[in-house]
Scaffold this motif. Structure first.
Motif, PDB file in Angstrom:
ATOM      1  N   GLU A 144       0.802  -1.225   0.000  1.00  0.00           N
ATOM      2  CA  GLU A 144       0.000   0.000   0.000  1.00  0.00           C
ATOM      3  C   GLU A 144       0.842   1.285   0.000  1.00  0.00           C
ATOM      4  OE1 GLU A 144      -2.539   3.198   1.961  1.00  0.00           O
ATOM      5  OE2 GLU A 144      -0.567   2.358   2.457  1.00  0.00           O
ATOM      6  N   PRO A 145       1.950   1.364   0.756  1.00  0.00           N
ATOM      7  CA  PRO A 145       2.711   2.614   0.757  1.00  0.00           C
ATOM      8  C   PRO A 145       3.295   2.979  -0.610  1.00  0.00           C
ATOM      9  CG  PRO A 145       3.309   1.254   2.644  1.00  0.00           C
ATOM     10  CD  PRO A 145       2.487   0.394   1.736  1.00  0.00           C
ATOM     11  N   TYR A 146       3.404   2.012  -1.484  1.00  0.00           N
ATOM     12  CA  TYR A 146       4.010   2.258  -2.792  1.00  0.00           C
ATOM     13  C   TYR A 146       2.955   2.308  -3.901  1.00  0.00           C
ATOM     14  CZ  TYR A 146       7.692   0.929   0.324  1.00  0.00           C
ATOM     15  OH  TYR A 146       8.515   0.868   1.421  1.00  0.00           O
ATOM     16  N   ILE A 147       2.147   1.281  -4.000  1.00  0.00           N
ATOM     17  CA  ILE A 147       1.156   1.230  -5.076  1.00  0.00           C
ATOM     18  C   ILE A 147       0.047   2.252  -4.850  1.00  0.00           C
ATOM     19  CG2 ILE A 147      -0.599  -0.235  -6.170  1.00  0.00           C
ATOM     20  CD1 ILE A 147       1.360  -2.574  -5.807  1.00  0.00           C
ATOM     21  N   ALA A 148      -0.454   2.344  -3.642  1.00  0.00           N
ATOM     22  CA  ALA A 148      -1.540   3.290  -3.366  1.00  0.00           C
ATOM     23  C   ALA A 148      -1.068   4.732  -3.477  1.00  0.00           C
ATOM     24  CB  ALA A 148      -2.131   3.030  -1.984  1.00  0.00           C
ATOM     25  N   VAL A 149       0.120   5.021  -2.965  1.00  0.00           N
ATOM     26  CA  VAL A 149       0.619   6.397  -3.008  1.00  0.00           C
ATOM     27  C   VAL A 149       0.923   6.812  -4.446  1.00  0.00           C
ATOM     28  CG1 VAL A 149       2.476   7.936  -2.293  1.00  0.00           C
ATOM     29  CG2 VAL A 149       1.451   6.367  -0.631  1.00  0.00           C
ATOM     30  N   ALA A 150       1.528   5.915  -5.226  1.00  0.00           N
ATOM     31  CA  ALA A 150       1.792   6.239  -6.627  1.00  0.00           C
ATOM     32  C   ALA A 150       0.485   6.531  -7.361  1.00  0.00           C
ATOM     33  CB  ALA A 150       2.542   5.084  -7.300  1.00  0.00           C
ATOM     34  N   ARG A 151      -0.522   5.721  -7.125  1.00  0.00           N
ATOM     35  CA  ARG A 151      -1.827   5.959  -7.769  1.00  0.00           C
ATOM     36  C   ARG A 151      -2.406   7.297  -7.336  1.00  0.00           C
ATOM     37  NH1 ARG A 151      -7.106   4.732  -5.631  1.00  0.00           N
ATOM     38  NH2 ARG A 151      -8.684   4.770  -7.280  1.00  0.00           N
ATOM     39  N   ALA A 152      -2.330   7.598  -6.047  1.00  0.00           N
ATOM     40  CA  ALA A 152      -2.885   8.855  -5.550  1.00  0.00           C
ATOM     41  C   ALA A 152      -2.201  10.051  -6.196  1.00  0.00           C
ATOM     42  CB  ALA A 152      -2.759   8.922  -4.028  1.00  0.00           C
ATOM     43  N   TRP A 153      -0.880   9.999  -6.300  1.00  0.00           N
ATOM     44  CA  TRP A 153      -0.145  11.113  -6.882  1.00  0.00           C
ATOM     45  C   TRP A 153      -0.400  11.247  -8.379  1.00  0.00           C
ATOM     46  CZ3 TRP A 153       5.398  10.638  -4.352  1.00  0.00           C
ATOM     47  CH2 TRP A 153       5.301  10.954  -2.992  1.00  0.00           C
ATOM     48  N   PHE A 183      -4.425  13.272  -6.968  1.00  0.00           N
ATOM     49  CA  PHE A 183      -4.090  14.546  -6.339  1.00  0.00           C
ATOM     50  C   PHE A 183      -2.964  15.319  -7.025  1.00  0.00           C
ATOM     51  CE2 PHE A 183      -5.499  11.697  -2.792  1.00  0.00           C
ATOM     52  CZ  PHE A 183      -6.758  12.244  -2.647  1.00  0.00           C
ATOM     53  N   GLY A 184      -2.265  14.662  -7.944  1.00  0.00           N
ATOM     54  CA  GLY A 184      -1.119  15.300  -8.560  1.00  0.00           C
ATOM     55  C   GLY A 184       0.161  14.971  -7.817  1.00  0.00           C
ATOM     56  N   ILE A 185       1.269  14.977  -8.535  1.00  0.00           N
ATOM     57  CA  ILE A 185       2.567  14.671  -7.925  1.00  0.00           C
ATOM     58  C   ILE A 185       3.037  15.890  -7.142  1.00  0.00           C
ATOM     59  CG2 ILE A 185       4.948  13.960  -8.369  1.00  0.00           C
ATOM     60  CD1 ILE A 185       3.902  12.867 -11.096  1.00  0.00           C
ATOM     61  N   PRO A 186       3.282  15.771  -5.850  1.00  0.00           N
ATOM     62  CA  PRO A 186       3.744  16.936  -5.073  1.00  0.00           C
ATOM     63  C   PRO A 186       5.062  17.481  -5.622  1.00  0.00           C
ATOM     64  CG  PRO A 186       3.070  15.136  -3.619  1.00  0.00           C
ATOM     65  CD  PRO A 186       3.123  14.570  -5.004  1.00  0.00           C
ATOM     66  N   ALA A 187       5.215  18.762  -5.557  1.00  0.00           N
ATOM     67  CA  ALA A 187       6.440  19.408  -6.038  1.00  0.00           C
ATOM     68  C   ALA A 187       7.658  18.816  -5.345  1.00  0.00           C
ATOM     69  CB  ALA A 187       6.364  20.907  -5.783  1.00  0.00           C
ATOM     70  N   GLY A 188       8.645  18.466  -6.144  1.00  0.00           N
ATOM     71  CA  GLY A 188       9.872  17.912  -5.594  1.00  0.00           C
ATOM     72  C   GLY A 188       9.824  16.423  -5.303  1.00  0.00           C
ATOM     73  N   LYS A 189       8.683  15.762  -5.575  1.00  0.00           N
ATOM     74  CA  LYS A 189       8.528  14.345  -5.264  1.00  0.00           C
ATOM     75  C   LYS A 189       8.669  13.442  -6.497  1.00  0.00           C
ATOM     76  CE  LYS A 189       7.312  14.616  -0.809  1.00  0.00           C
ATOM     77  NZ  LYS A 189       8.017  13.906   0.280  1.00  0.00           N
ATOM     78  N   GLU A 190       9.129  13.984  -7.620  1.00  0.00           N
ATOM     79  CA  GLU A 190       9.202  13.202  -8.848  1.00  0.00           C
ATOM     80  C   GLU A 190      10.124  11.980  -8.694  1.00  0.00           C
ATOM     81  OE1 GLU A 190       7.868  17.276  -9.705  1.00  0.00           O
ATOM     82  OE2 GLU A 190       9.619  16.483  -8.636  1.00  0.00           O
ATOM     83  N   GLN A 191      11.268  12.163  -8.088  1.00  0.00           N
ATOM     84  CA  GLN A 191      12.178  11.044  -7.885  1.00  0.00           C
ATOM     85  C   GLN A 191      11.612  10.058  -6.878  1.00  0.00           C
ATOM     86  OE1 GLN A 191      14.870  10.142  -9.569  1.00  0.00           O
ATOM     87  NE2 GLN A 191      14.927   8.282  -8.310  1.00  0.00           N
ATOM     88  N   GLU A 192      10.961  10.571  -5.845  1.00  0.00           N
ATOM     89  CA  GLU A 192      10.337   9.674  -4.871  1.00  0.00           C
ATOM     90  C   GLU A 192       9.253   8.831  -5.518  1.00  0.00           C
ATOM     91  OE1 GLU A 192       7.643   9.829  -0.815  1.00  0.00           O
ATOM     92  OE2 GLU A 192       9.064  11.468  -1.175  1.00  0.00           O
ATOM     93  N   LEU A 193       8.519   9.423  -6.470  1.00  0.00           N
ATOM     94  CA  LEU A 193       7.508   8.653  -7.187  1.00  0.00           C
ATOM     95  C   LEU A 193       8.152   7.469  -7.890  1.00  0.00           C
ATOM     96  CD1 LEU A 193       4.691   8.116  -8.369  1.00  0.00           C
ATOM     97  CD2 LEU A 193       5.247   9.765 -10.178  1.00  0.00           C
ATOM     98  N   GLU A 194       9.262   7.692  -8.569  1.00  0.00           N
ATOM     99  CA  GLU A 194       9.929   6.595  -9.275  1.00  0.00           C
ATOM    100  C   GLU A 194      10.385   5.514  -8.292  1.00  0.00           C
ATOM    101  OE1 GLU A 194       9.810   6.324 -12.531  1.00  0.00           O
ATOM    102  OE2 GLU A 194       8.682   8.212 -12.421  1.00  0.00           O
ATOM    103  N   GLU A 195      10.849   5.930  -7.130  1.00  0.00           N
ATOM    104  CA  GLU A 195      11.275   4.955  -6.113  1.00  0.00           C
ATOM    105  C   GLU A 195      10.084   4.152  -5.602  1.00  0.00           C
ATOM    106  OE1 GLU A 195      13.162   7.466  -3.277  1.00  0.00           O
ATOM    107  OE2 GLU A 195      14.935   7.829  -4.532  1.00  0.00           O
ATOM    108  N   ARG A 196       8.949   4.826  -5.420  1.00  0.00           N
ATOM    109  CA  ARG A 196       7.755   4.117  -4.955  1.00  0.00           C
ATOM    110  C   ARG A 196       7.257   3.139  -6.024  1.00  0.00           C
ATOM    111  NH1 ARG A 196       5.169   6.046  -0.227  1.00  0.00           N
ATOM    112  NH2 ARG A 196       6.159   7.927   0.593  1.00  0.00           N
ATOM    113  N   ILE A 197       7.323   3.530  -7.277  1.00  0.00           N
ATOM    114  CA  ILE A 197       6.919   2.621  -8.347  1.00  0.00           C
ATOM    115  C   ILE A 197       7.841   1.397  -8.371  1.00  0.00           C
ATOM    116  CG2 ILE A 197       6.809   2.367 -10.861  1.00  0.00           C
ATOM    117  CD1 ILE A 197       5.729   5.238 -10.979  1.00  0.00           C
ATOM    118  N   HIS A 198       9.131   1.619  -8.196  1.00  0.00           N
ATOM    119  CA  HIS A 198      10.088   0.504  -8.159  1.00  0.00           C
ATOM    120  C   HIS A 198       9.729  -0.476  -7.030  1.00  0.00           C
ATOM    121  CE1 HIS A 198      13.906  -1.626  -8.473  1.00  0.00           C
ATOM    122  NE2 HIS A 198      14.052  -1.474  -7.162  1.00  0.00           N
ATOM    123  N   LYS A 199       9.452   0.052  -5.851  1.00  0.00           N
ATOM    124  CA  LYS A 199       9.110  -0.810  -4.715  1.00  0.00           C
ATOM    125  C   LYS A 199       7.733  -1.443  -4.902  1.00  0.00           C
ATOM    126  CE  LYS A 199      12.073   1.586  -1.409  1.00  0.00           C
ATOM    127  NZ  LYS A 199      12.142   2.411  -0.176  1.00  0.00           N
TER     128      LYS A 199
END
Length: 206
Positions: free
Chosen positions: A103-112, A116-132
């Motif tokens: 959930e912390p990875y799949i659900a958060v990636a979907r939410a962003w 809700f949109g990708i929070p500013a500065g979180k683009e790299q974190e999004l890629e890390e969450r997708i990887h996990k």
């Protein structure tokens, strides 16, 4: 009447709607606007100090939070919780996996990406969450090659918990076409009596 405080697009809220409908338990929903902060108001925190959805009001003034705890409360004594000791523990194993490794990875990636949109500065974190998130899907695929459902041969709370965000993972940039066993499991879950899709309104008889 059970009252479910929820946000319709939320997979955690969907888990509860799905189980209540499959148990044929009457309930009503109270839609909350997460983006507007409705779950963080003093009035709602008086109901649930964790300030999260879903929250259920079991009877006037009696509240319960956390999606998987809510699932357990309503499913206890039903076939959704296996009677076999090992299968019951395996069900819990996968419910814990869902909350910690999925959930912390799949659900958060979907939410962003989709809600809700990708929070500013979180683009790299999004890629890390997708990887996990892909790592979690790989684990699920391997398990579903060995058995039809996560607790064994029968549908359980573990399947509800994991199905909720997995079946909409494509909304978080996850490519599900590579996961044959997961897609076959989707069909088995969707074939269960009284299945309810995430975006379906609650039927009148529910």
């Amino acid at each position: 009447m059970i009252k479910l405080y929820q946000s319709q697009p939320s997979g955690n809220c969907y888990k509860v709607r799905l189980l209540l409908h499959q148990l044929a338990l009457p309930f009503e929903t109270v839609e909350m606007d997460i983006a507007a902060g409705q779950a963080r108001t003093p009035e709602f925190k008086a109901k649930n100090p964790i300030a999260k959805l879903p929250t259920v009001e079991l009877e006037p003034g009696v509240f319960l939070a956390e999606s998987n705890a809510i699932l357990w409360y309503f499913a206890e004594g039903t076939p959704f919780i296996p009677s076999d000791k090992l299968e019951r523990a395996r069900m819990l194993q996968w419910m814990f996996f869902e909350q910690y490794s999925h959930e912390p990875y799949i659900a958060v990636a979907r939410a962003w990406v989709s809600l809700f949109g990708i929070p500013a500065g979180k683009e790299q974190e999004l890629e890390e969450r997708i990887h996990k998130g892909y790592a979690a899907l790989d684990v699920m695929e391997g398990e579903l090659k060995k058995r039809p459902f996560f607790a064994g041969d029968t549908y359980s709370l573990a399947d509800i918990a994991l199905y909720a965000y997995t079946h909409v993972a494509d909304e978080g940039r996850f490519e599900l076409g590579r996961y044959r066993a997961i897609r076959a499991w989707f069909e088995r879950v969707q074939a269960q009596p009284r299945h309810l899709r995430l975006r379906d309104p609650v039927p009148r008889e529910a």
